[in-house]
Design an enzyme around this catalytic site. Sequence first.
Site, mmCIF file in Angstrom:
data_model
loop_
_atom_site.group_PDB
_atom_site.id
_atom_site.type_symbol
_atom_site.label_atom_id
_atom_site.label_comp_id
_atom_site.label_asym_id
_atom_site.label_seq_id
_atom_site.Cartn_x
_atom_site.Cartn_y
_atom_site.Cartn_z
ATOM 1 N N CYS A 230 30.711 49.187 164.692
ATOM 2 C CA CYS A 230 31.549 49.880 163.807
ATOM 3 C C CYS A 230 32.969 50.478 164.313
ATOM 4 O O CYS A 230 33.812 50.862 163.904
ATOM 5 C CB CYS A 230 30.838 50.979 163.031
ATOM 6 S SG CYS A 230 29.285 50.307 162.411
ATOM 7 N N ASN B 92 29.418 49.427 153.598
ATOM 8 C CA ASN B 92 29.796 49.599 154.968
ATOM 9 C C ASN B 92 30.127 48.127 155.551
ATOM 10 O O ASN B 92 29.477 47.434 155.686
ATOM 11 C CB ASN B 92 28.716 50.171 155.879
ATOM 12 C CG ASN B 92 28.714 50.336 157.312
ATOM 13 O OD1 ASN B 92 29.897 49.725 158.021
ATOM 14 N ND2 ASN B 92 27.860 51.172 158.069
ATOM 15 N N HIS C 150 35.379 55.688 159.687
ATOM 16 C CA HIS C 150 34.571 54.619 159.297
ATOM 17 C C HIS C 150 33.558 54.717 158.201
ATOM 18 O O HIS C 150 33.008 56.069 158.016
ATOM 19 C CB HIS C 150 33.368 54.191 160.619
ATOM 20 C CG HIS C 150 32.477 53.261 160.294
ATOM 21 N ND1 HIS C 150 32.760 51.994 159.718
ATOM 22 C CD2 HIS C 150 31.198 53.468 160.273
ATOM 23 C CE1 HIS C 150 31.499 51.506 159.642
ATOM 24 N NE2 HIS C 150 30.715 52.359 159.903
HETATM 25 O O1 UT7 Z 1 27.695 51.691 160.308
HETATM 26 C C1 UT7 Z 1 26.510 52.133 161.055
HETATM 27 C C2 UT7 Z 1 26.050 53.369 160.731
HETATM 28 N N1 UT7 Z 1 25.296 53.570 159.883
HETATM 29 C C3 UT7 Z 1 25.144 54.799 159.310
HETATM 30 O O2 UT7 Z 1 26.105 55.859 159.612
HETATM 31 C C4 UT7 Z 1 23.955 55.195 158.282
HETATM 32 C C5 UT7 Z 1 23.418 56.342 158.638
HETATM 33 N N2 UT7 Z 1 22.165 56.557 157.943
HETATM 34 C C6 UT7 Z 1 22.353 56.783 156.499
HETATM 35 O O3 UT7 Z 1 23.234 56.686 155.784
HETATM 36 C C7 UT7 Z 1 20.863 57.258 155.606
HETATM 37 O O4 UT7 Z 1 19.818 57.604 156.673
HETATM 38 C C8 UT7 Z 1 20.470 56.084 154.581
HETATM 39 C C9 UT7 Z 1 21.253 55.831 153.583
HETATM 40 C C10 UT7 Z 1 20.370 54.796 155.502
HETATM 41 C C11 UT7 Z 1 18.928 56.337 154.280
HETATM 42 O O5 UT7 Z 1 19.174 57.704 153.667
HETATM 43 P P1 UT7 Z 1 17.973 58.887 153.754
HETATM 44 O O6 UT7 Z 1 18.282 60.010 153.124
HETATM 45 O O7 UT7 Z 1 18.169 58.957 155.445
HETATM 46 O O8 UT7 Z 1 16.744 58.061 153.401
HETATM 47 P P2 UT7 Z 1 15.542 57.773 154.122
HETATM 48 O O9 UT7 Z 1 15.662 56.694 155.006
HETATM 49 O O10 UT7 Z 1 14.869 58.987 154.967
HETATM 50 O O11 UT7 Z 1 14.388 57.219 153.187
HETATM 51 C C12 UT7 Z 1 14.027 57.933 152.068
HETATM 52 C C13 UT7 Z 1 13.113 57.255 151.169
HETATM 53 C C14 UT7 Z 1 12.043 56.502 152.042
HETATM 54 O O12 UT7 Z 1 10.889 56.342 150.978
HETATM 55 P P3 UT7 Z 1 9.586 57.391 151.264
HETATM 56 O O13 UT7 Z 1 9.361 57.084 152.769
HETATM 57 O O14 UT7 Z 1 10.339 58.722 151.425
HETATM 58 O O15 UT7 Z 1 8.697 57.101 150.389
HETATM 59 C C15 UT7 Z 1 12.433 55.045 152.085
HETATM 60 O O16 UT7 Z 1 11.515 53.873 152.030
HETATM 61 O O17 UT7 Z 1 13.953 56.000 150.486
HETATM 62 C C16 UT7 Z 1 13.115 54.794 150.817
HETATM 63 N N3 UT7 Z 1 14.293 53.895 150.692
HETATM 64 C C17 UT7 Z 1 14.692 53.080 149.572
HETATM 65 N N4 UT7 Z 1 14.314 53.327 148.029
HETATM 66 C C18 UT7 Z 1 15.364 52.747 147.162
HETATM 67 C C19 UT7 Z 1 15.029 53.246 151.706
HETATM 68 N N5 UT7 Z 1 16.072 52.214 151.468
HETATM 69 C C20 UT7 Z 1 15.850 52.333 149.831
HETATM 70 C C21 UT7 Z 1 16.322 51.602 148.866
HETATM 71 N N6 UT7 Z 1 16.233 51.887 147.800
HETATM 72 N N7 UT7 Z 1 17.410 50.936 149.051
#
Ligand code: UT7
Length: 330
Positions: free
Chosen positions: A113, A287, A257
């Site tokens: 990125c 992204n 970014h």
């Molecule tokens: O360019 C590279 C840099 N990348 C970034 O900057 C990304 C940084 N991270 C993020 O933006 C966030 O962490 C995410 C958008 C990737 C995820 O958001 P989050 O609020 O941190 O969610 P999480 O990973 O804690 O997941 C919450 C829940 C999980 O379920 P449980 O364990 O709570 O039951 C995941 O399994 O959401 C679930 N989950 C989804 N549900 C529906 C993960 N991906 C999905 C999905 N659809 N696509």
Amino acid sequence: MIKTKIAGVGYYVPEQVITNQDLEQQMDTSNEWIVKRSGIEERRWVRDGICTSDLAFEASKKAMKAAKVSSEDIDLVIVGTITSDYFFPGVSAQLQDRLNLHHIGAFDVKAACSAFIYALSIGDQFIRTGVCSTILIVGAEVQSKFLNISTEGRDMTVLFGDGSGAAILQKSDDESGILSTHLHCQGANIKDLWMEAPGSAENCQMTNIKLEEGRHFPLMNGREVFRNAIVRFPEVIQESLDASGLTLDDVNLIIPHQANLRISQAVAKRLGVGMDKVFSNIHKYGNTTAASIPIALCEAVEEKKISKGDVVVLASFGAGFTWASAAIRW
Ligand code: UT7
């Protein structure tokens, strides 16, 4: 002091729009989850037969046209990408050939990125030292072909898109130009956002074991990336201002970014600026890794959010971890 100006910019995104509703058909996810967690509504994914060099080529032609330069003028090409058409050589070599450039230097930067700002910083050094007079820098990615398009890979797949952006760098003849660039890396975190295979860490061959374990798909520890991003973005933005003797009041636009709308909002809050000062187009493209900053820069110019004399700060955070910034007087 010699300064480097951005003489022209251009971007290109594939025409195929993939909405959150389209993804709902392919995995257990929902429009509501994606919008709430990331701000993304749709992204562009290439159709079969299109690869990163195709996108890079289109964006480069537009940047060259905007800067009014021809192939003969360019004396260096730097491409930021983690999704080159082939494992080697880099997309820069293909671009050198397709644009009919002289046998100039051409290389890829794999800083994810942050790659566009890394390329900008490298190009800036070559212009300021007088080694080069016109440099093409590009950020281009086709990520859709690497993603695990299933419920198992949903955390990554819903976030990433394909696209490209390019810029022409030349010596500035007035006060405008790059004021400073700042590059950082914290390699201890490589496994928080990576694609392990194919690689030389083990036997490079893609064995059945690797494929079954999904080690050829990108993986991310989303929370750890998020936690670091919201600290590093404000830090590196402030670093660029301090180096240029500027304050946030002097800044007309911050172009971060485009990783997650929530990250941009958290960064704005930490800096104490309104979201009107922080450019966002993540709802349209997701992204796009190395392409995200140049696409955003192009759109900001198109939308007349940047005027001559404005101070623009570019900032990135991503795999590596790498993070970077550039302060530019437009
Ligand atoms: O360019 C590279 C840099 N990348 C970034 O900057 C990304 C940084 N991270 C993020 O933006 C966030 O962490 C995410 C958008 C990737 C995820 O958001 P989050 O609020 O941190 O969610 P999480 O990973 O804690 O997941 C919450 C829940 C999980 O379920 P449980 O364990 O709570 O039951 C995941 O399994 O959401 C679930 N989950 C989804 N549900 C529906 C993960 N991906 C999905 C999905 N659809 N696509």
